[in-house]
Design an enzyme around this catalytic site. Structure first.
Site, PDB file in Angstrom:
ATOM      1  N   ASP A  38       0.817  -1.220   0.000  1.00  0.00           N
ATOM      2  CA  ASP A  38       0.000   0.000   0.000  1.00  0.00           C
ATOM      3  C   ASP A  38       0.854   1.275   0.000  1.00  0.00           C
ATOM      4  O   ASP A  38       0.390   2.333   0.396  1.00  0.00           O
ATOM      5  CB  ASP A  38      -0.973  -0.004   1.182  1.00  0.00           C
ATOM      6  CG  ASP A  38      -0.245  -0.107   2.504  1.00  0.00           C
ATOM      7  OD1 ASP A  38       0.994  -0.305   2.484  1.00  0.00           O
ATOM      8  OD2 ASP A  38      -0.889   0.014   3.557  1.00  0.00           O
ATOM      9  N   HIS A 239      23.964   0.604 -18.893  1.00  0.00           N
ATOM     10  CA  HIS A 239      22.906   1.031 -17.961  1.00  0.00           C
ATOM     11  C   HIS A 239      23.128   0.434 -16.570  1.00  0.00           C
ATOM     12  O   HIS A 239      22.167   0.066 -15.880  1.00  0.00           O
ATOM     13  CB  HIS A 239      21.521   0.650 -18.506  1.00  0.00           C
ATOM     14  CG  HIS A 239      21.100   1.505 -19.661  1.00  0.00           C
ATOM     15  ND1 HIS A 239      20.102   1.173 -20.528  1.00  0.00           N
ATOM     16  CD2 HIS A 239      21.559   2.709 -20.098  1.00  0.00           C
ATOM     17  CE1 HIS A 239      19.960   2.113 -21.450  1.00  0.00           C
ATOM     18  NE2 HIS A 239      20.843   3.054 -21.213  1.00  0.00           N
ATOM     19  N   ASP A 256      27.055   8.769 -14.447  1.00  0.00           N
ATOM     20  CA  ASP A 256      26.038   9.377 -15.311  1.00  0.00           C
ATOM     21  C   ASP A 256      24.889   9.727 -14.374  1.00  0.00           C
ATOM     22  O   ASP A 256      24.162   8.837 -13.910  1.00  0.00           O
ATOM     23  CB  ASP A 256      25.623   8.359 -16.385  1.00  0.00           C
ATOM     24  CG  ASP A 256      24.598   8.923 -17.364  1.00  0.00           C
ATOM     25  OD1 ASP A 256      23.967   9.946 -17.075  1.00  0.00           O
ATOM     26  OD2 ASP A 256      24.437   8.304 -18.435  1.00  0.00           O
ATOM     27  N   ASP A 267      21.401  15.918 -17.457  1.00  0.00           N
ATOM     28  CA  ASP A 267      21.884  14.559 -17.755  1.00  0.00           C
ATOM     29  C   ASP A 267      23.379  14.683 -18.063  1.00  0.00           C
ATOM     30  O   ASP A 267      23.757  15.086 -19.156  1.00  0.00           O
ATOM     31  CB  ASP A 267      21.094  14.029 -18.967  1.00  0.00           C
ATOM     32  CG  ASP A 267      21.483  12.605 -19.355  1.00  0.00           C
ATOM     33  OD1 ASP A 267      22.269  11.983 -18.628  1.00  0.00           O
ATOM     34  OD2 ASP A 267      20.973  12.135 -20.395  1.00  0.00           O
ATOM     35  N   HIS A 346      26.409   3.190 -28.642  1.00  0.00           N
ATOM     36  CA  HIS A 346      25.153   3.957 -28.625  1.00  0.00           C
ATOM     37  C   HIS A 346      25.285   5.197 -29.494  1.00  0.00           C
ATOM     38  O   HIS A 346      26.349   5.466 -30.050  1.00  0.00           O
ATOM     39  CB  HIS A 346      24.773   4.323 -27.186  1.00  0.00           C
ATOM     40  CG  HIS A 346      25.862   5.014 -26.415  1.00  0.00           C
ATOM     41  ND1 HIS A 346      26.125   6.356 -26.556  1.00  0.00           N
ATOM     42  CD2 HIS A 346      26.757   4.553 -25.514  1.00  0.00           C
ATOM     43  CE1 HIS A 346      27.115   6.682 -25.759  1.00  0.00           C
ATOM     44  NE2 HIS A 346      27.542   5.603 -25.116  1.00  0.00           N
ATOM     45  N   HIS A 350      20.437  12.833 -27.365  1.00  0.00           N
ATOM     46  CA  HIS A 350      18.965  12.772 -27.400  1.00  0.00           C
ATOM     47  C   HIS A 350      18.444  14.113 -26.918  1.00  0.00           C
ATOM     48  O   HIS A 350      19.143  14.856 -26.221  1.00  0.00           O
ATOM     49  CB  HIS A 350      18.459  11.629 -26.508  1.00  0.00           C
ATOM     50  CG  HIS A 350      19.016  11.646 -25.112  1.00  0.00           C
ATOM     51  ND1 HIS A 350      18.513  12.452 -24.111  1.00  0.00           N
ATOM     52  CD2 HIS A 350      20.074  10.996 -24.542  1.00  0.00           C
ATOM     53  CE1 HIS A 350      19.211  12.265 -22.998  1.00  0.00           C
ATOM     54  NE2 HIS A 350      20.180  11.400 -23.240  1.00  0.00           N
ATOM     55  N   HIS A 357      14.864  11.649 -21.659  1.00  0.00           N
ATOM     56  CA  HIS A 357      14.869  11.364 -23.101  1.00  0.00           C
ATOM     57  C   HIS A 357      13.647  12.096 -23.621  1.00  0.00           C
ATOM     58  O   HIS A 357      12.538  11.558 -23.630  1.00  0.00           O
ATOM     59  CB  HIS A 357      14.799   9.860 -23.378  1.00  0.00           C
ATOM     60  CG  HIS A 357      16.045   9.145 -22.929  1.00  0.00           C
ATOM     61  ND1 HIS A 357      16.116   7.802 -22.737  1.00  0.00           N
ATOM     62  CD2 HIS A 357      17.289   9.614 -22.640  1.00  0.00           C
ATOM     63  CE1 HIS A 357      17.340   7.460 -22.354  1.00  0.00           C
ATOM     64  NE2 HIS A 357      18.068   8.558 -22.277  1.00  0.00           N
ATOM     65  N   GLU A 380      26.998  12.855 -25.946  1.00  0.00           N
ATOM     66  CA  GLU A 380      27.536  11.860 -25.018  1.00  0.00           C
ATOM     67  C   GLU A 380      28.285  10.707 -25.690  1.00  0.00           C
ATOM     68  O   GLU A 380      27.872   9.556 -25.600  1.00  0.00           O
ATOM     69  CB  GLU A 380      26.409  11.308 -24.134  1.00  0.00           C
ATOM     70  CG  GLU A 380      25.143  10.871 -24.859  1.00  0.00           C
ATOM     71  CD  GLU A 380      24.072  10.371 -23.888  1.00  0.00           C
ATOM     72  OE1 GLU A 380      24.376   9.440 -23.144  1.00  0.00           O
ATOM     73  OE2 GLU A 380      22.966  10.918 -23.887  1.00  0.00           O
ATOM     74  N   TYR A 384      33.989   2.005 -24.621  1.00  0.00           N
ATOM     75  CA  TYR A 384      33.842   1.001 -23.559  1.00  0.00           C
ATOM     76  C   TYR A 384      34.632  -0.240 -23.947  1.00  0.00           C
ATOM     77  O   TYR A 384      34.333  -0.891 -24.952  1.00  0.00           O
ATOM     78  CB  TYR A 384      32.358   0.648 -23.369  1.00  0.00           C
ATOM     79  CG  TYR A 384      31.486   1.893 -23.289  1.00  0.00           C
ATOM     80  CD1 TYR A 384      31.285   2.553 -22.069  1.00  0.00           C
ATOM     81  CD2 TYR A 384      30.907   2.438 -24.439  1.00  0.00           C
ATOM     82  CE1 TYR A 384      30.523   3.719 -22.007  1.00  0.00           C
ATOM     83  CE2 TYR A 384      30.152   3.593 -24.389  1.00  0.00           C
ATOM     84  CZ  TYR A 384      29.962   4.230 -23.177  1.00  0.00           C
ATOM     85  OH  TYR A 384      29.212   5.380 -23.114  1.00  0.00           O
ATOM     86  N   ARG A 401      32.588   7.769 -20.748  1.00  0.00           N
ATOM     87  CA  ARG A 401      31.570   8.549 -21.461  1.00  0.00           C
ATOM     88  C   ARG A 401      31.663   9.979 -20.939  1.00  0.00           C
ATOM     89  O   ARG A 401      31.885  10.191 -19.748  1.00  0.00           O
ATOM     90  CB  ARG A 401      30.165   7.980 -21.217  1.00  0.00           C
ATOM     91  CG  ARG A 401      29.060   8.796 -21.897  1.00  0.00           C
ATOM     92  CD  ARG A 401      27.735   8.039 -22.025  1.00  0.00           C
ATOM     93  NE  ARG A 401      27.095   7.689 -20.778  1.00  0.00           N
ATOM     94  CZ  ARG A 401      27.061   6.485 -20.245  1.00  0.00           C
ATOM     95  NH1 ARG A 401      27.643   5.473 -20.849  1.00  0.00           N
ATOM     96  NH2 ARG A 401      26.442   6.264 -19.094  1.00  0.00           N
ATOM     97  N   GLU A 403      29.412  13.360 -21.137  1.00  0.00           N
ATOM     98  CA  GLU A 403      28.081  13.814 -21.568  1.00  0.00           C
ATOM     99  C   GLU A 403      27.797  15.235 -21.099  1.00  0.00           C
ATOM    100  O   GLU A 403      27.879  15.543 -19.907  1.00  0.00           O
ATOM    101  CB  GLU A 403      27.011  12.876 -21.001  1.00  0.00           C
ATOM    102  CG  GLU A 403      25.591  13.300 -21.367  1.00  0.00           C
ATOM    103  CD  GLU A 403      24.542  12.284 -20.941  1.00  0.00           C
ATOM    104  OE1 GLU A 403      24.795  11.532 -19.970  1.00  0.00           O
ATOM    105  OE2 GLU A 403      23.471  12.263 -21.563  1.00  0.00           O
TER     106      GLU A 403
HETATM  107  N1  GLY Z   1      21.325   9.047 -18.459  1.00  0.00           N
HETATM  108  C1  GLY Z   1      20.623   8.531 -19.566  1.00  0.00           C
HETATM  109  C2  GLY Z   1      21.285   8.878 -20.833  1.00  0.00           C
HETATM  110  O1  GLY Z   1      22.394   9.364 -20.833  1.00  0.00           O
HETATM  111  O2  GLY Z   1      20.696   8.756 -21.871  1.00  0.00           O
HETATM  112 MN    MN Z   2      23.256  10.293 -19.135  1.00  0.00          MN
HETATM  113 MN    MN Z   3      21.849  11.122 -21.966  1.00  0.00          MN
END
Ligand code: GLY
Ligand code: MN
Ligand code: MN
Length: 435
Positions: A38, A239, A256, A267, A346, A350, A357, A380, A384, A401, A403
């Site tokens: 609950d 992720h 991240d 982000d 990737h 975005h 996103h 970003e 890797y 990475r 970003e």
């Molecule tokens: N933190 C999610 C991305 O970088 O898309």
């Molecule tokens: Mn990110």
């Molecule tokens: Mn991102």
């Protein structure tokens, strides 16, 4: 009425102007999501609903009517002294009108009774076919209720999806949104700096995650997604969210993490050495990703297309990996073959806004769309090289990475996240000041 309310009123008016005549839009906020038994997750309004209303309470539905006079109507919880004693302030219908600029407001409990009257005679009803609520079923019920009356012919005839119309408004940020996004980026930047300063080999990843939770809350914000804190090989899990490993000296740590401030996301990703000093192998990979980040950001200008930053990043990364011997062959041919995806899996960015996103098309027809001032994208790039990689041993276990959040302006790109150090020198200098 405060100035902020004029912003939301203006958006509702603008949306109404984009609709067919004799139409209405119905948008519900999010339902609660159960966390366990609950207890519920912290409530977060639906992004489109919030964009058009500024209203953050649960159990609310917006109805915009485009015929004969434009009208903006809110269904919301009515005030209730007993409920307010338990759960806190409820805005109620009277204050919804006064403080949020609605023409009318009704108790949400009366929605089944009132909505059929309000949509009677409306030809087209717009709603989100993808939203998390069950509005579709409710709309069918309300429409049937009109059909069952002697005014059967007044039931809505057409139901259309509204998402793209609102999302094309949301993709261009107004000045009010740009200011909030700058602040969201600043809060996240300061949390990243705190994490770099706090980092010591022997700590657990979640101890660094706590730096973000603390800094975000301290500024009245929350996380815009679960933070990724990956040390050593964990940085290669795109992720990764466990954040439970012990950090070793010699590890690189990829973080991240971004916040949601006044409903707008930042982000940011930075990667730094646990002990404050990059090894030579780490430096070699880092410099490639850094150069890719800068080359991609330069492409975020009006007239360029959305995929230009990615293409720039791919070129820098492919060339860099060839120079280090991690890819073999002709750079142009390797780019054609997407050889980089062995190490850079990737895309480079975005849209960013109320959603991390964020909404908005990426294509104009079949072609990537052009950048327009007011758009915000992340940049970003990453490399890797997991422990299982075929790369030379000295590079294995390196995940990097970098970003940033970038606003398209009429001239140069504005890096909203510029406050966090990104060069090797700046990071080593900051970490050398650790007590
Ligand atoms: N933190 C999610 C991305 O970088 O898309
Ligand atoms: Mn990110
Ligand atoms: Mn991102």
């Amino acid at each position: 009425m405060s100035k902020d309310i004029d912003i939301f009123l203006g958006r509702r008016k603008k949306l109404l102007k984009k609709l067919k005549s004799n139409s209405a839009v119905v948008i519900a906020t999010n339902p609660f999501q159960t966390r366990s038994r609950d207890t519920e997750f912290t409530f977060r309004p639906d992004s489109d609903f919030y964009y058009l209303t500024g209203f953050s309470e649960p159990n609310a539905v917006l109805l915009l009517i485009n015929s004969p006079q434009p009208q903006s109507i809110l269904f919301c919880k009515e005030r209730d002294a007993f409920k307010e004693m338990w759960d806190g302030n409820i805005t109620g219908t009277k204050r919804a009108k006064q403080n949020f600029g609605f023409d009318k407001a009704y108790d949400i409990n009366l929605i089944d009774q009132e909505m059929p009257n309000l949509i009677s005679g409306i030809y087209t009803v717009y709603y989100s076919m993808a939203a998390l609520n069950n509005l579709h079923d409710s709309l069918m019920r309300w429409s049937k209720a009109v059909s069952k009356t002697r005014y059967k012919s007044k039931a809505p005839k057409v139901f259309e999806d509204i998402d793209e119309t609102i999302h094309e408004m949301r993709i261009i940020k107004d000045n009010h949104e740009k200011d909030i996004m700058r602040k969201s980026a600043q809060i996240a930047a300061s949390a990243h700096i705190n994490a770099m300063k706090a980092c010591k080999p022997g700590m657990y990843e979640f101890e660094l995650e706590s730096e973000f939770l603390y800094e975000f809350k301290k500024h009245g914000s929350t996380v815009s997604y679960d933070s990724i804190v990956g040390a050593g090989n964990n940085a290669c899990v795109l992720h990764y969210r466990e954040n439970s490993s012990k950090i070793k000296s010699g590890d690189l740590i990829l973080i991240d993490a971004g916040c949601e401030y006044k409903m707008y996301a930042s982000d940011i990703t930075r990667t730094f050495p646990a002990n404050g000093k990059f090894t030579n192998a780490q430096k070699e990979i880092y410099e490639i990703v850094y150069e890719a980040n800068r080359a991609a950001i330069k492409k975020v200008v009006p007239g360029n297309i959305w995929s230009d930053p990615h293409d720039a990043a791919v070129r820098v990364i492919t060339r860099g990996l060839v120079e280090l011997g991690l890819l073999k062959g002709n750079v142009n041919q390797l780019i054609k073959n997407n050889a980089h995806t062995e190490y850079f899996m990737h895309k480079t960015g975005h849209w960013l806004g109320i959603d991390v996103h964020d909404v908005g098309r990426y294509l104009d027809g079949e072609k990537p769309r052009k950048f327009i001032p007011g758009m915000i994208t992340t940049i970003e790039p990453g490399i890797y090289i997991s422990n299982n990689s075929r790369a030379p041993k000295k590079y294995r276990g390196i995940g990097i990475r970098l970003e940033d959040d970038v606003l398209v302006t009429k001239s140069k790109p504005e890096i909203l996240t510029k406050d966090v150090p990104i060069t090797i020198n700046a990071i080593e200098h900051l970490m050398a000041s650790n007590p």
